[in-house]
Design an enzyme around this catalytic site. Structure first.
Site, PDB file in Angstrom:
ATOM      1  N   GLY A   1       0.797  -1.227   0.000  1.00 40.02           N
ATOM      2  CA  GLY A   1       0.000   0.000   0.000  1.00 40.02           C
ATOM      3  C   GLY A   1       0.825   1.270   0.000  1.00 40.02           C
TER       4      GLY A   1
ATOM      5  N   LEU B   1       0.216   3.606  -2.149  1.00 41.88           N
ATOM      6  CA  LEU B   1       0.500   3.382  -3.569  1.00 41.88           C
ATOM      7  C   LEU B   1       1.056   4.616  -4.267  1.00 41.88           C
ATOM      8  CD1 LEU B   1      -2.729   1.384  -4.512  1.00 41.88           C
ATOM      9  CD2 LEU B   1      -0.517   0.478  -3.780  1.00 41.88           C
TER      10      LEU B   1
ATOM     11  N   GLU C   1       3.178   5.637  -8.389  1.00 46.75           N
ATOM     12  CA  GLU C   1       3.156   5.223  -9.801  1.00 46.75           C
ATOM     13  C   GLU C   1       3.963   3.956 -10.088  1.00 46.75           C
ATOM     14  OE1 GLU C   1       4.204   8.930 -11.702  1.00 46.75           O
ATOM     15  OE2 GLU C   1       2.525   9.809 -10.579  1.00 46.75           O
ATOM     16  N   GLY C   2       4.880   3.594  -9.188  1.00 51.78           N
ATOM     17  CA  GLY C   2       5.579   2.313  -9.339  1.00 51.78           C
ATOM     18  C   GLY C   2       4.567   1.171  -9.253  1.00 51.78           C
ATOM     19  N   HIS C   3       3.749   1.203  -8.188  1.00 48.38           N
ATOM     20  CA  HIS C   3       2.669   0.211  -8.061  1.00 48.38           C
ATOM     21  C   HIS C   3       1.714   0.337  -9.253  1.00 48.38           C
ATOM     22  CE1 HIS C   3       3.605   1.170  -3.669  1.00 48.38           C
ATOM     23  NE2 HIS C   3       3.869  -0.129  -3.739  1.00 48.38           N
TER      24      HIS C   3
ATOM     25  N   GLN D   1       7.768  -9.716   7.536  1.00 47.13           N
ATOM     26  CA  GLN D   1       8.982  -9.358   6.787  1.00 47.13           C
ATOM     27  C   GLN D   1       9.722  -8.162   7.376  1.00 47.13           C
ATOM     28  OE1 GLN D   1       6.555  -8.671   3.152  1.00 47.13           O
ATOM     29  NE2 GLN D   1       7.901  -6.948   2.770  1.00 47.13           N
TER      30      GLN D   1
ATOM     31  N   ARG E   1       8.553   4.600   1.095  1.00 46.12           N
ATOM     32  CA  ARG E   1       9.393   5.101   2.185  1.00 46.12           C
ATOM     33  C   ARG E   1       9.991   6.480   1.892  1.00 46.12           C
ATOM     34  NH1 ARG E   1      10.812  -0.725   2.988  1.00 46.12           N
ATOM     35  NH2 ARG E   1      10.146  -1.241   5.096  1.00 46.12           N
TER      36      ARG E   1
HETATM   37  P1  AMP Z   1       5.770  -2.587  -1.820  1.00 39.56           P
HETATM   38  O1  AMP Z   1       4.401  -2.000  -1.621  1.00 39.56           O
HETATM   39  O2  AMP Z   1       6.877  -1.625  -1.561  1.00 39.56           O
HETATM   40  O3  AMP Z   1       5.935  -3.920  -1.135  1.00 39.56           O
HETATM   41  O4  AMP Z   1       5.887  -2.900  -3.374  1.00 39.56           O
HETATM   42  C1  AMP Z   1       4.920  -3.673  -4.035  1.00 39.56           C
HETATM   43  C2  AMP Z   1       5.416  -3.977  -5.427  1.00 39.56           C
HETATM   44  O5  AMP Z   1       5.623  -2.766  -6.134  1.00 39.56           O
HETATM   45  C3  AMP Z   1       6.759  -4.727  -5.441  1.00 39.56           C
HETATM   46  O6  AMP Z   1       6.753  -5.696  -6.476  1.00 39.56           O
HETATM   47  C4  AMP Z   1       7.738  -3.614  -5.736  1.00 39.56           C
HETATM   48  O7  AMP Z   1       8.924  -4.054  -6.357  1.00 39.56           O
HETATM   49  C5  AMP Z   1       6.918  -2.746  -6.666  1.00 39.56           C
HETATM   50  N1  AMP Z   1       7.481  -1.379  -6.694  1.00 39.56           N
HETATM   51  C6  AMP Z   1       7.718  -0.570  -5.635  1.00 39.56           C
HETATM   52  N2  AMP Z   1       8.298   0.583  -6.054  1.00 39.56           N
HETATM   53  C7  AMP Z   1       8.450   0.478  -7.402  1.00 39.56           C
HETATM   54  C8  AMP Z   1       8.987   1.330  -8.404  1.00 39.56           C
HETATM   55  N3  AMP Z   1       9.529   2.503  -8.108  1.00 39.56           N
HETATM   56  N4  AMP Z   1       8.967   0.896  -9.688  1.00 39.56           N
HETATM   57  C9  AMP Z   1       8.442  -0.329 -10.003  1.00 39.56           C
HETATM   58  N5  AMP Z   1       7.918  -1.162  -9.092  1.00 39.56           N
HETATM   59  C10 AMP Z   1       7.914  -0.778  -7.811  1.00 39.56           C
END
Ligand code: AMP
Length: 285
Positions: A31, A33, A35-37, A61, A188
């Site tokens: 969460g 969220l 633009e990577g997500h 984790q 983060r």
């Molecule tokens: P998280 O919510 O940080 O556990 O991330 C969930 C998913 O989003 C994981 O597969 C991450 O690798 C992906 N993710 C997080 N940040 C990015 C980003 N900047 N670009 C692409 N994918 C991302």
């Protein structure tokens, strides 16, 4: 967009789609969220009939002195963003729904590639990741699951787990999405103060320089690491956790980068905030 808070609600929705023969794309997240997500969701939408997004900050984790409690959360904003991207089912369980007896007695351990990089600084982290992803795969039963290369070691670990345990799912690694100045997007990043945020650009800049040096013919991993170290240490607030160059996805140590696909990965702390970034470079002879 349907929202499932319980395992029963999730299973009901998934069974309906399976009965209809729909292909399910799955994006697991914690969460907050960005633009990577969003890029993973968009890709999943394009390649499947039904997209499931999970938002679950997985306590398993996080280490005892890490940021589980203060990890940023904003469900209302995430829900609106997910809906705007066309997510079909949002799964947002409570911890007790996922782990009725926390911590789980059964864990999934991928050995060999989890003791280094982030696994060295975060003992138990990848057991937590592999365990939650295995549980979510069993619940969601996706045809494809989307993971960002921002967490390149996580991609390698999940691919290994899927292979070793015969999960019937295709793992789709997706490129890193960055801010305009190059900083990799991350939930983060909100922890960073103005000065830390400015200095954090050195991560992507040093990786870009490393890639350029390799393209100019440099093949010595030690020299590339040293160059990255010097660049990062030019920023007074940066404290290096690791700088590594390994094969990808097998994560083996190397001296010469000839004829290899290499992962250049780093973790650097700015104040209390630990940032990671990486680049994957395919090198010819
Ligand atoms: P998280 O919510 O940080 O556990 O991330 C969930 C998913 O989003 C994981 O597969 C991450 O690798 C992906 N993710 C997080 N940040 C990015 C980003 N900047 N670009 C692409 N994918 C991302």
């Amino acid at each position: 967009m349907r929202i499932a808070l319980t395992l029963t609600e999730l299973r009901t929705a998934i069974n309906e789609q399976k009965r209809l023969g729909k292909k399910i794309g799955f994006v697991p997240t914690m969460g907050y969220l960005h633009e990577g997500h969003g890029s993973l969701i968009t890709r999943a939408k394009a390649e499947n009939d039904y997209v499931v997004l999970s938002i679950f900050v997985n306590p398993l984790q996080f280490g005892p002195n890490e940021d589980y409690e203060r990890y940023p959360r904003d469900f209302a904003k995430d829900r609106d963003y997910a809906e705007s991207l066309g997510v079909d089912l949002l799964f947002h369980p409570e911890v007790r729904e996922i782990y009725p007896n926390y911590p789980s007695l059964t864990k999934v351990t991928v050995s060999g590639i989890t003791e280094l990089l982030c696994g060295a600084s975060r003992p138990g982290h990848f057991d937590g990741v592999a365990t939650i992803v295995a549980k979510l795969f069993n619940l969601v039963m996706p045809d494809r699951a989307y993971f960002g290369l921002k967490d390149a070691q996580q991609v390698a670990v999940i691919q290994q787990m899927v292979k070793d345990l015969n999960f019937p799912v295709e793992i789709v690694p997706c490129p890193i999405i960055r801010e305009e100045d190059g900083l990799a997007k991350s939930s983060r990043n909100v922890y960073l103060n103005n000065e830390e945020r400015k200095q954090a650009v050195i991560l992507s800049q040093s990786l870009k320089k490393a890639k350029a040096e390799i393209e100019r013919g440099e093949r010595n991993a030690g020299r590339i690491k040293e160059m990255i170290r010097e660049m990062i240490l030019s920023q007074p607030l940066a404290v290096i956790d690791y700088i590594e160059i390994l094969t990808f996805p097998s994560l083996e140590k190397i001296d010469s980068m000839e004829n290899k696909t290499v992962l250049i990965a780093l973790a650097v702390k700015f104040g209390q905030t630990r940032l990671i970034d990486n680049v994957i470079v395919e090198i010819g002879g």
